[in-house]
Design a protein around this motif. Structure first.
Motif, mmCIF file in Angstrom:
data_model
loop_
_atom_site.group_PDB
_atom_site.id
_atom_site.type_symbol
_atom_site.label_atom_id
_atom_site.label_comp_id
_atom_site.label_asym_id
_atom_site.label_seq_id
_atom_site.Cartn_x
_atom_site.Cartn_y
_atom_site.Cartn_z
ATOM 1 N N VAL A 51 0.859 -1.186 0.000
ATOM 2 C CA VAL A 51 0.000 0.000 0.000
ATOM 3 C C VAL A 51 0.896 1.237 0.000
ATOM 4 C CG1 VAL A 51 -1.804 1.294 1.185
ATOM 5 C CG2 VAL A 51 -1.781 -1.209 1.306
ATOM 6 N N GLY A 52 0.641 2.155 -0.916
ATOM 7 C CA GLY A 52 1.345 3.428 -0.953
ATOM 8 C C GLY A 52 0.454 4.540 -0.431
ATOM 9 N N THR A 53 1.026 5.435 0.372
ATOM 10 C CA THR A 53 0.270 6.560 0.915
ATOM 11 C C THR A 53 1.076 7.840 0.749
ATOM 12 O OG1 THR A 53 1.173 6.217 3.136
ATOM 13 C CG2 THR A 53 -0.921 5.134 2.637
ATOM 14 N N THR A 54 0.422 8.969 0.914
ATOM 15 C CA THR A 54 1.108 10.259 0.757
ATOM 16 C C THR A 54 1.551 10.806 2.114
ATOM 17 O OG1 THR A 54 -1.074 11.341 0.700
ATOM 18 C CG2 THR A 54 -0.015 10.824 -1.414
ATOM 19 N N VAL A 55 0.654 11.445 2.856
ATOM 20 C CA VAL A 55 1.043 12.103 4.107
ATOM 21 C C VAL A 55 1.027 11.136 5.291
ATOM 22 C CG1 VAL A 55 0.346 14.398 3.371
ATOM 23 C CG2 VAL A 55 -1.336 12.896 4.438
ATOM 24 N N ALA A 56 1.830 11.458 6.308
ATOM 25 C CA ALA A 56 2.018 10.554 7.442
ATOM 26 C C ALA A 56 0.748 10.338 8.249
ATOM 27 C CB ALA A 56 3.131 11.089 8.357
ATOM 28 N N MET A 57 -0.113 11.367 8.358
ATOM 29 C CA MET A 57 -1.354 11.207 9.113
ATOM 30 C C MET A 57 -2.204 10.103 8.519
ATOM 31 S SD MET A 57 -0.135 14.427 8.818
ATOM 32 C CE MET A 57 -1.073 15.312 7.585
ATOM 33 N N LEU A 58 -2.141 9.988 7.213
ATOM 34 C CA LEU A 58 -2.872 8.955 6.487
ATOM 35 C C LEU A 58 -2.174 7.603 6.608
ATOM 36 C CD1 LEU A 58 -5.034 8.078 4.469
ATOM 37 C CD2 LEU A 58 -3.668 9.116 2.660
ATOM 38 N N THR A 59 -0.860 7.616 6.482
ATOM 39 C CA THR A 59 -0.080 6.378 6.576
ATOM 40 C C THR A 59 -0.349 5.668 7.890
ATOM 41 O OG1 THR A 59 1.666 7.429 5.254
ATOM 42 C CG2 THR A 59 2.255 5.430 6.458
ATOM 43 N N ASP A 60 -0.381 6.421 8.977
ATOM 44 C CA ASP A 60 -0.586 5.839 10.307
ATOM 45 C C ASP A 60 -1.941 5.146 10.401
ATOM 46 O OD1 ASP A 60 0.150 5.497 13.150
ATOM 47 O OD2 ASP A 60 -1.485 6.909 13.518
ATOM 48 N N VAL A 61 -2.984 5.786 9.871
ATOM 49 C CA VAL A 61 -4.322 5.209 9.958
ATOM 50 C C VAL A 61 -4.434 3.957 9.086
ATOM 51 C CG1 VAL A 61 -6.773 5.613 9.592
ATOM 52 C CG2 VAL A 61 -5.338 7.445 10.504
ATOM 53 N N VAL A 62 -3.877 4.001 7.875
ATOM 54 C CA VAL A 62 -3.950 2.834 6.995
ATOM 55 C C VAL A 62 -3.258 1.641 7.649
ATOM 56 C CG1 VAL A 62 -3.288 1.892 4.750
ATOM 57 C CG2 VAL A 62 -4.111 4.247 4.912
ATOM 58 N N ARG A 63 -2.144 1.885 8.313
ATOM 59 C CA ARG A 63 -1.458 0.790 9.014
ATOM 60 C C ARG A 63 -2.333 0.194 10.106
ATOM 61 N NH1 ARG A 63 4.332 3.923 9.231
ATOM 62 N NH2 ARG A 63 5.179 3.065 7.278
ATOM 63 N N LYS A 64 -3.065 1.040 10.814
ATOM 64 C CA LYS A 64 -3.937 0.548 11.878
ATOM 65 C C LYS A 64 -5.057 -0.323 11.301
ATOM 66 C CE LYS A 64 -2.249 2.789 15.550
ATOM 67 N NZ LYS A 64 -1.192 3.579 14.920
#
Length: 340
Positions: A51-64
């Motif tokens: 999974v590729g994401t842009t901003v860190a706020m989004l990255t953290d939630v996708v990981r959860k």
């Protein structure tokens, strides 16, 4: 476009332009519901998928939400301003290697528009997590020039809706694990609702005359609306905008007239203009303090509590409340803040 392309075009003409096949098209900051319905399960999916994401706020939630089923890699990290960020060749390779891509939308990643279009037109699912908010019609805020305000994560209630988009998108992309993604979404949403309640409770303790948040740029309007703060930013919604001398002088007069005790710097924005405010107020006999450093377009250091979305918002809420005369525990909601 392929049926599983999750990106839309020409949405109200408000977002960044990019070239595709020598034709200028507009990349939407959001995904319409009918496009999301086209998302199909990925064939031959192997775990962990990418999974590729842009901003860190989004990255953290996708990981959860994705848990161990996916390897989530983000592009824009701590202390980096996404408004100004231009993707590198390694970023493009990361997105090309991703099975599914999530971005925030609402023109936050404006300089990445052409790359996102390229990924989408290759048949890859490219999903804006703010799609349901834009479809709502009344939630998304704009500035005087009618540009979208992309800083939705400053309202935990708004980021809850983004979390639900992530959960449903992963459930459709990987239906074999749909129950897991929905369970993870529900569990994480409960944590976010607790944080949201903390924000409402804590901000209400600030004396009403001091519920004014002055920062380097307009990244906190969703927070202000959600929690009852008046918000004044020196720069506009994007850090690409420049503050003029009149803007600064007007804010100095506002600080002096209303006896505002503190202003705030941001981790990803220059402190120059904020310090000019302080000096201007001091010259007029009013001592304004820097109330602390806030996380606006980027989270804290990787590996710390503030380097998570919940820690980022806990830090911001706690810092603002304490600096403006309200009541909040020094270590925040979960007792884990390291910078207080």
């Amino acid at each position: 476009m392929e049926s599983n392309t999750i990106i839309s075009w020409n949405r109200a003409g408000k977002l960044s332009c990019c070239l595709l096949a020598a034709v200028a098209v507009l990349v939407s900051g959001c995904v319409p519901q009918d496009a999301q319905d086209d998302l199909v399960a990925s064939p031959r999916l192997e775990y962990p998928y990418q999974v590729g994401t842009t901003v860190a706020m989004l990255t953290d939630v996708v990981r959860k939400v994705a848990g161990e089923k996916a390897q989530v890699k983000g592009i824009i990290g701590e202390g980096i301003d996404p408004h100004l960020y231009k993707p590198t060749s390694s970023d493009v390779k990361l997105l090309q290697a991703s099975d599914i891509i999530f971005y925030s939308g609402l023109n936050l990643e404006g300089k990445m528009g052409d790359v996102l279009v390229r990924m989408a037109t290759s048949g890859k699912p490219v999903i804006a997590v703010t799609e349901t908010l834009l479809n709502d019609g009344s939630y998304v805020m704009t500035d005087e020039a009618d540009h979208y305000d992309p800083h939705v994560w400053m309202d935990v209630g708004g980021w809850i809706q983004a979390t639900q988009v992530i959960g449903e998108s992963l459930a459709r992309f990987d239906p074999d694990q749909a129950e897991l993604y929905r369970k993870n979404t529900q569990s994480y949403t409960a944590e976010l609702e607790r944080l949201h309640a903390y924000g409402k409770r804590a901000f209400a303790t600030i004396p009403e005359s001091q519920r004014v948040l002055v920062t380097a740029h307009d990244a906190f309007n969703y927070m202000g609306r959600a929690y009852g703060l008046q918000v004044r930013g020196i720069q506009g919604i994007s850090t690409e905008s420049e503050a003029g001398l009149k803007d600064i002088n007007d804010l100095v007069d506002f600080l002096v007239d209303h006896q505002i005790p503190a202003v705030f710097v941001e981790s990803s924005v220059s402190q120059k203009n904020v310090r000019a405010l302080i000096e201007g107020a001091r010259a007029k006999g009013h001592d304004v303090q820097i109330g602390g450093e806030l996380f606006s377009d980027a989270m804290g250091e990787t590996g710390t509590y503030e380097g998570t979305y919940i820690g980022m918002l806990d830090h911001n809420i706690t810092t603002i409340v304490r600096a403006l005369g309200g009541e909040a525990p020094r270590q925040g909601l979960n007792g884990q803040l390291t910078s207080h």
